[in-house]
Structure formats: structure tokens, C-alpha cells
Write an enzyme that holds these catalytic residues in place. Structure first.
Site, PDB file in Angstrom:
ATOM      1  N   CYS A 132       0.839  -1.207   0.000  1.00  0.00           N
ATOM      2  CA  CYS A 132       0.000   0.000   0.000  1.00  0.00           C
ATOM      3  C   CYS A 132       0.868   1.248   0.000  1.00  0.00           C
ATOM      4  O   CYS A 132       1.400   1.642   1.043  1.00  0.00           O
ATOM      5  CB  CYS A 132      -0.939  -0.001   1.208  1.00  0.00           C
ATOM      6  SG  CYS A 132      -2.035   1.446   1.285  1.00  0.00           S
ATOM      7  N   CYS A 135      -0.490   4.054   2.188  1.00  0.00           N
ATOM      8  CA  CYS A 135      -0.297   3.831   3.622  1.00  0.00           C
ATOM      9  C   CYS A 135       1.142   4.097   4.054  1.00  0.00           C
ATOM     10  O   CYS A 135       1.387   4.678   5.114  1.00  0.00           O
ATOM     11  CB  CYS A 135      -0.656   2.390   3.985  1.00  0.00           C
ATOM     12  SG  CYS A 135      -2.268   1.817   3.411  1.00  0.00           S
ATOM     13  N   ASP A 136       2.109   3.650   3.249  1.00  0.00           N
ATOM     14  CA  ASP A 136       3.489   3.578   3.715  1.00  0.00           C
ATOM     15  C   ASP A 136       4.479   4.458   2.959  1.00  0.00           C
ATOM     16  O   ASP A 136       5.664   4.489   3.314  1.00  0.00           O
ATOM     17  CB  ASP A 136       3.974   2.123   3.636  1.00  0.00           C
ATOM     18  CG  ASP A 136       3.149   1.198   4.525  1.00  0.00           C
ATOM     19  OD1 ASP A 136       2.671   1.666   5.573  1.00  0.00           O
ATOM     20  OD2 ASP A 136       2.990   0.019   4.169  1.00  0.00           O
TER      21      ASP A 136
END
Length: 315
Positions: A132, A135-136
Site C-alpha cells: 500500500c 499507507c506507507d
């Protein structure tokens, strides 16, 4: 008989459980083989509202679970092997638990990121391997990262990652990409994006501090090559966890559950879907939680006018 059963314990399922438990609906929550969903595979979550300094993914899921339990949600471990939607009440066959009858059902079984299934990949998820970018990506500010994939989602994530990384290397096992021309053009025009095409990933290489590189096969020469990197993002698609439904719920061509727009209602009355199992676009913890709230409210309203059992005599 139960009022409502929730399948899945990611952000969507746990949010639904919190809302239904607070409404005194006594939800039964069935956990599968990965309680907490995909967030249990991440490290720090910095984009979930309310946590100024971030929170570890597993801790966020544990907090949500305890919150649901506090209001009376009951958690049971099992795996659904068969479902009968042909009549009311709905009937679930759950391994280890037997048959469960319920007035309503919330499907929040999520979607699983497809992995490369190469050595070093799974054991380094959260240590430099991610599925992701949204997300990261922040954790790779000023670093070099690899994104594996050749579709629209891979190139979209590659462009996104250039907001943080100094260099984004696209690795794809073929020379031709599946991505649309506009996405390819956008990536090729980005000066931070470089290409390693016709290269097949072989192994994720890591030290005790995390990922250091990716071994690949050069399909033109059949020679092994090593690409240094600080992080590897796998973007080869997701698989919605819907196979256990045996085609009884309407899905799109890729298996994502279709809901009535603006609701979480499926084609089966009393069955609702929330989270990534019906969302192939956003796939974020906060959007999943939002649809979990919607599913809880939809289920509660459904039961007000369609319950088979007279629950007023059971209070």
C-alpha cells in the site's frame, strides 16, 4: 437465532460491531485466519484520524476490538464453509462452531493483496515490503524504492511515491505494460521514475535493518541481477475474499461485492457488505470504517421492519 452476524474483523467489521453493540444488538463477530485484517501486517499508521503521533496497525485493531467488546460484541473464531441465503433466517455453517442462524449478515471479509510469493517477501512485510503506497509511502521520504507491477494501479502508485522517494524504479516481468496509455505517459514524463522492464523478481534481500534490494532475472539474457532499494511496493492487484459465497451475492467481474449506491445493501435482503470486499478503489482503513458504520445502521433499520423473530420478548 442471532440478530446480526459480522464476518471479518478489519476496520469495517469492527466499526460495525461497535455501532451495533452500542445499539444493544448483541452482534456476533466471526474472526477468520487473520484477525484484524491487513492492518495487522503494517507497522505504523499515521493517517488514521485522532492519533497525532501515529499508532501501530495491530494496536489500532486491538483497540477497536476492545471497544466493541466493551459494548457487548461477542467474538468467535471460525471459518464459514457454507451459507444458505434461500430463506429466513439466514444459515451459516462455521467450522468449529456448527450452524448459526441469523436475521441479518454483514460481510466485511476484505480483500487480500496479491503477493509475488518469492523468498524474503512475506517475512519482510512491514520491514521494507509493502502492498500500500498510500499507507506507507511517507516512510520512504528521500529514499529509493521499487514498485513491482505493470497495471494502472502500479503506475498510479509509482507517481504517488515520487512525492516522497528520490527515485522510484518500476519492475515488470514483461516489456509491454498493461496500464493505460495515459498512465504510462504520465509515469514516463516523471523524472523520478526509472524502468526495469522484462525483469522477473526472484528474491527480496534484507539485512537486520530491513530491505536492501531485489534480485531479478533479466529475461533478455537469463542472467541474475540485483537492484538496490530501501523499499519494495508490490502492486499486482488484490483479490476480494468472496469465494466462500459461492456466487450467491452479486459481484463485479473481479469478485468485489456490488452494493446499492449510497448504501451497503447487497442483492440479498438482510445481507450488507462493507470495507474492501466492496471497495476496489480507495482501500483505506478510514473509508472501510466509514462503510462499517453505514452497514451497522443499514442492518439496524432493516431489522426494525423485517425481523422474523419477535425480539421484544427476548430482551
Amino acid at each position: 437465532m442471532e440478530k446480526v452476524v459480522i464476518l471479518g474483523t478489519g476496520p469495517a467489521g469492527l466499526t460495525a460491531a461497535i455501532y451495533l453493540a452500542r445499539a444493544n444488538m448483541k452482534p456476533i463477530v466471526i474472526e477468520g485466519d487473520q484477525p484484524g485484517g491487513q492492518l495487522t501486517l503494517t507497522t505504523e499508521v499515521e493517517n488514521f484520524p485522532g492519533f497525532i503521533d501515529g499508532i501501530m496497525g495491530p494496536q489500532l485493531m486491538e483497540n477497536m476490538r476492545k471497544q466493541a467488546e466493551r459494548f457487548g460484541a461477542e467474538f468467535k473464531r471460525g471459518w464459514v464453509t457454507d451459507i444458505d441465503f434461500s430463506k429466513k433466517p439466514l444459515r451459516l455453517q462455521v467450522s468449529g462452531l456448527g450452524e448459526i442462524e441469523t436475521e441479518s449478515l454483514i460481510l466485511s471479509t476484505g480483500a487480500s493483496a496479491k503477493l509475488l510469493n518469492i523468498p524474503g517477501e512475506k517475512e519482510n512485510i512491514g520491514r521494507g515490503v509493502s502492498t500500500c503506497a498510500t499507507c506507507d509511502g511517507f516512510f520512504f521520504r528521500g529514499k529509493k524504492v521499487i514498485i513491482v507491477g505493470g497495471g494502472d494501479s502500479a503506475l498510479e502508485e509509482a507517481n504517488f511515491l515520487t512525492k516522497f522517494a528520490n527515485e522510484v524504479v518500476i519492475v515488470h516481468r514483461r516489456t509491454d505494460l498493461r496500464a493505460s496509455k495515459i498512465m504510462q505517459d504520465r509515469a514516463r514524463e516523471n523524472s523520478k521514475v526509472s524502468w526495469q522492464l522484462n525483469k522477473t523478481p526472484l528474491e527480496v534481500v534484507a539485512s537486520e535493518n530491513g530491505v536492501t534490494g531485489l534480485k531479478v532475472t533479466n529475461n533478455d539474457t537469463n542472467e541474475e541481477e540485483f537492484i538496490e532499494t530501501d523499499g519494495i511496493f508490490v502492486a499486482i492487484g488484490h483479490t476480494p475474499n468472496t469465494s466462500f459465497l459461492n456466487g450467491q451475492i452479486e459481484t463485479d467481474e473481479t469478485g468485489y461485492i456490488q452494493v446499492v449506491p449510497g448504501t451497503t445493501e447487497t442483492n440479498i435482503p438482510g445481507v450488507f457488505a462493507c470495507g474492501d470486499v466492496q471497495d476496489n478503489k480507495y482501500r483505506q482503513a478510514i473509508t472501510a470504517a466509514g462503510t462499517g458504520c453505514m452497514a451497522a445502521l443499514d442492518a439496524e433499520r432493516y431489522l426494525e421492519g423485517n425481523a422474523v423473530h419477535d425480539w421484544s420478548k427476548s430482551q
